[in-house]
Design an enzyme around this catalytic site. Structure first.
Site, PDB file in Angstrom:
ATOM      1  NE  ARG A 103      -2.046   1.612   3.689  1.00  0.00           N
ATOM      2  CZ  ARG A 103      -2.640   1.679   4.876  1.00  0.00           C
ATOM      3  NH1 ARG A 103      -3.912   1.362   5.007  1.00  0.00           N
ATOM      4  NH2 ARG A 103      -1.967   2.051   5.936  1.00  0.00           N
ATOM      5  CB  CYS A 105      -1.402   6.017   2.654  1.00  0.00           C
ATOM      6  SG  CYS A 105      -2.676   7.099   3.312  1.00  0.00           S
TER       7      CYS A 105
END
Length: 126
Positions: A103, A105
């Site tokens: 991920r 972000c």
């Protein structure tokens, strides 16, 4: 190997010249999903509800491609305010519970429709 356009009425339609998702071989690229309710066109006020709606939209698009969140290998989360990271992470953890995808972000200055979050994913089918 041709690319296949993935589309469903169970997620908001594209608001520009792009597809909800593209499937090429066993890989699915889901465009960034805003927290728009596909039935009402509304965006919830609360960031947790926005995150839930964005991820539900992702889930519906993956389902249209005969995939699921378990097939997701990479996500990108765009936040209008990084101060909401903890709340977004809490909801995110309800959708991805083990074998977490990679991920990224990031905080962005603005998102379409003034949303607080947008989430895109890449999934690979076995």
């Amino acid at each position: 190997m041709l690319k296949e356009v993935i589309s469903t009425k169970n997620a908001p339609g594209a608001i520009g010249p792009y597809s909800q998702a593209i499937k090429k071989g066993n890989t699915i690229f889901v465009s960034g999903q805003l927290p728009v309710n596909p039935q009402t066109g509304e965006i919830p006020e609360d960031i947790k509800e926005q995150t839930k709606q964005s991820l539900n939209n992702v889930k519906e698009i993956l389902a249209a491609a005969e995939a699921s969140l378990e097939d997701v290998v990479k996500t990108t989360v765009f936040l209008k305010d990084l101060a909401n990271f903890t709340d977004v992470n809490e909801v995110y953890g309800e959708f991805f519970t083990e074998n977490y995808p990679a991920r990224c972000c990031v905080e962005v200055s603005r998102l379409p429709k003034d949303a607080g979050v947008e989430i895109e994913v890449i999934a690979i089918l076995d």
